[in-house]
Design a protein around this motif. Sequence first.
Motif, PDB file in Angstrom:
ATOM      1  N   LEU A   1      -4.243  10.367  -0.099  1.00  0.00           N
ATOM      2  CA  LEU A   1      -4.562   9.619  -1.306  1.00  0.00           C
ATOM      3  C   LEU A   1      -3.859   8.264  -1.301  1.00  0.00           C
ATOM      4  O   LEU A   1      -2.635   8.182  -1.175  1.00  0.00           O
ATOM      5  N   THR A   2      -4.641   7.202  -1.440  1.00  0.00           N
ATOM      6  CA  THR A   2      -4.080   5.861  -1.549  1.00  0.00           C
ATOM      7  C   THR A   2      -3.885   5.551  -3.028  1.00  0.00           C
ATOM      8  O   THR A   2      -4.844   5.326  -3.768  1.00  0.00           O
ATOM      9  N   ALA A   3      -2.621   5.551  -3.469  1.00  0.00           N
ATOM     10  CA  ALA A   3      -2.315   5.324  -4.882  1.00  0.00           C
ATOM     11  C   ALA A   3      -2.260   3.843  -5.218  1.00  0.00           C
ATOM     12  O   ALA A   3      -2.633   3.429  -6.322  1.00  0.00           O
ATOM     13  N   VAL A   4      -1.775   3.041  -4.283  1.00  0.00           N
ATOM     14  CA  VAL A   4      -1.714   1.588  -4.449  1.00  0.00           C
ATOM     15  C   VAL A   4      -2.313   0.958  -3.207  1.00  0.00           C
ATOM     16  O   VAL A   4      -1.923   1.293  -2.083  1.00  0.00           O
ATOM     17  N   ASP A   5      -3.262   0.058  -3.411  1.00  0.00           N
ATOM     18  CA  ASP A   5      -4.056  -0.451  -2.290  1.00  0.00           C
ATOM     19  C   ASP A   5      -3.922  -1.976  -2.168  1.00  0.00           C
ATOM     20  O   ASP A   5      -4.530  -2.734  -2.918  1.00  0.00           O
ATOM     21  N   ASN A   6      -3.050  -2.413  -1.234  1.00  0.00           N
ATOM     22  CA  ASN A   6      -2.955  -3.823  -0.851  1.00  0.00           C
ATOM     23  C   ASN A   6      -2.690  -4.734  -2.057  1.00  0.00           C
ATOM     24  O   ASN A   6      -3.410  -5.708  -2.300  1.00  0.00           O
TER      25      ASN A   6
ATOM     26  N   THR B   1       0.866  -1.182   0.000  1.00  0.00           N
ATOM     27  CA  THR B   1       0.000   0.000   0.000  1.00  0.00           C
ATOM     28  C   THR B   1       0.902   1.232   0.000  1.00  0.00           C
ATOM     29  O   THR B   1       1.787   1.360   0.853  1.00  0.00           O
ATOM     30  N   THR B   2       0.693   2.113  -0.966  1.00  0.00           N
ATOM     31  CA  THR B   2       1.489   3.335  -1.074  1.00  0.00           C
ATOM     32  C   THR B   2       0.554   4.533  -1.099  1.00  0.00           C
ATOM     33  O   THR B   2      -0.423   4.544  -1.849  1.00  0.00           O
TER      34      THR B   2
ATOM     35  N   ASP C   1      -7.958   1.807 -10.089  1.00  0.00           N
ATOM     36  CA  ASP C   1      -8.118   2.496  -8.803  1.00  0.00           C
ATOM     37  C   ASP C   1      -7.198   1.960  -7.727  1.00  0.00           C
ATOM     38  O   ASP C   1      -7.612   1.750  -6.576  1.00  0.00           O
ATOM     39  N   GLY C   2      -5.933   1.717  -8.082  1.00  0.00           N
ATOM     40  CA  GLY C   2      -4.947   1.308  -7.097  1.00  0.00           C
ATOM     41  C   GLY C   2      -4.936  -0.169  -6.766  1.00  0.00           C
ATOM     42  O   GLY C   2      -4.097  -0.619  -5.984  1.00  0.00           O
ATOM     43  N   ARG C   3      -5.840  -0.924  -7.328  1.00  0.00           N
ATOM     44  CA  ARG C   3      -5.930  -2.356  -7.032  1.00  0.00           C
ATOM     45  C   ARG C   3      -5.543  -3.195  -8.240  1.00  0.00           C
ATOM     46  O   ARG C   3      -5.803  -2.817  -9.376  1.00  0.00           O
TER      47      ARG C   3
ATOM     48  N   PHE D   1      11.987   4.436  -4.991  1.00  0.00           N
ATOM     49  CA  PHE D   1      11.742   5.874  -5.031  1.00  0.00           C
ATOM     50  C   PHE D   1      10.540   6.278  -4.185  1.00  0.00           C
ATOM     51  O   PHE D   1      10.355   7.464  -3.906  1.00  0.00           O
ATOM     52  N   GLU D   2       9.709   5.317  -3.834  1.00  0.00           N
ATOM     53  CA  GLU D   2       8.584   5.555  -2.933  1.00  0.00           C
ATOM     54  C   GLU D   2       8.651   4.528  -1.813  1.00  0.00           C
ATOM     55  O   GLU D   2       9.050   3.373  -2.035  1.00  0.00           O
ATOM     56  N   THR D   3       8.255   4.940  -0.615  1.00  0.00           N
ATOM     57  CA  THR D   3       8.244   4.046   0.540  1.00  0.00           C
ATOM     58  C   THR D   3       6.815   3.609   0.822  1.00  0.00           C
ATOM     59  O   THR D   3       5.938   4.462   1.022  1.00  0.00           O
ATOM     60  N   PRO D   4       6.523   2.312   0.811  1.00  0.00           N
ATOM     61  CA  PRO D   4       5.146   1.871   1.051  1.00  0.00           C
ATOM     62  C   PRO D   4       4.710   2.122   2.493  1.00  0.00           C
ATOM     63  O   PRO D   4       5.518   2.032   3.423  1.00  0.00           O
ATOM     64  N   ALA D   5       3.432   2.440   2.648  1.00  0.00           N
ATOM     65  CA  ALA D   5       2.871   2.602   3.989  1.00  0.00           C
ATOM     66  C   ALA D   5       2.671   1.249   4.659  1.00  0.00           C
ATOM     67  O   ALA D   5       2.632   1.154   5.896  1.00  0.00           O
ATOM     68  N   ALA D   6       2.528   0.208   3.841  1.00  0.00           N
ATOM     69  CA  ALA D   6       2.358  -1.148   4.360  1.00  0.00           C
ATOM     70  C   ALA D   6       2.833  -2.121   3.300  1.00  0.00           C
ATOM     71  O   ALA D   6       2.872  -1.804   2.111  1.00  0.00           O
TER      72      ALA D   6
END
Length: 374
Positions: A16-21, A10-11, A209-211, A52-57
């Motif tokens: 805004l959740t750009a990438v979701d699980n 998840t990023t 939508d990020g999924r 370049f991006e750190t995931p939130a999870a």
Amino acid sequence: MTMLELDGITTRYGELTAVDNVSLRVETGELFCLLGPSGCGKSTILRTVAGFETPAAGRVSIGGTDVTDRPPHERDCSIVFQDWALFPDKSVLANVAFGLKMQGVGKTERRERARERLELVEIAEYADAAPAALSGGQKQRVALARSLTVDPDLLLLDEPLSNLDRRLRETMQLELTDIHDRLETTMVYVTHDQNEAFTLADRMGVMNDGRLVQVGEPATVYDDPRNRFVESFLGSTNFLSCRVAGAGDRPMLETPLGVRFRAPIDGADLAVDESVVVSLRPERLTVEHPTTGSRSEPTAVEDGGADTVTVTGTVTETIHRGSDVRIRLSVGDADLFVEEPVATGLTVAAGDRLALRWSPGEAVYFDTAGERCR
């Protein structure tokens, strides 16, 4: 062996959740395409894999090593960007050798390896040129050579051909496939172009939508879409909103075309008067001029046998598209289109009546939530 594994990534950018699980495995030597519309999160996944991006999870593993918290230079991967990102003040050879220089490789060796990669992408004669002297396609080859020179375990490509014209883009797709086959480098390729994904991919993942909506071989995803979004995104189709006129096994559907037919799906969870959306791909429709004395009203076999739906419509528009003609028809209360190869010699004009046929077994069915009915 799995080269890349994403486990529940998840990023986010602020709220805004750009990438979701997202969970995904890419095998060693595979060319995997991430496909989806602009803003769906596919490039964010690539940037998260590259560091370049750190995931939130979640967790990112490359070659079996957890690299989630490692900076980009400590991950054995390289990335090709859409805008090439070449150094304008360096020669082509110096651009290609730059990564090796950062790795501490000696000048002689890095120049030799850079020339090898320039030969691989068939641009060695421009080694001493400045990037400004190159065409868009040539710049893209330099960017690809630069990423390949460091021999990454994983090569990431973020819509690298989108700035090229159609003919050059198609040429580069075939060359990239050839390079992949020769080097057997694991590649993850991001694109919004369905044709590009079908040309390149060993497997593809469709995003929305990020999924990550569906993963599979291109032909399987096209022929067996998981939901209505995948069906609509992978090419053109006709959607018909139909009413359930009889539930149970092989439910009876009432269409806006003035015909009813039994759908080859399990209707146990469908209620009478509920809506089912039917997708009719144009390549699965047969069109012809009605024969003299043939029935002009819609027909369909409504028992359990082999059935073909036949309707007659009026041509409203023809659009010539090179090798094929898109024919739009008004049928009952709906508009449909078919795509007929020019080579068939079918001649039509606005106002003509045409017979249209299809098999319910070749249609795809979706419930009100957009999920596949089977």
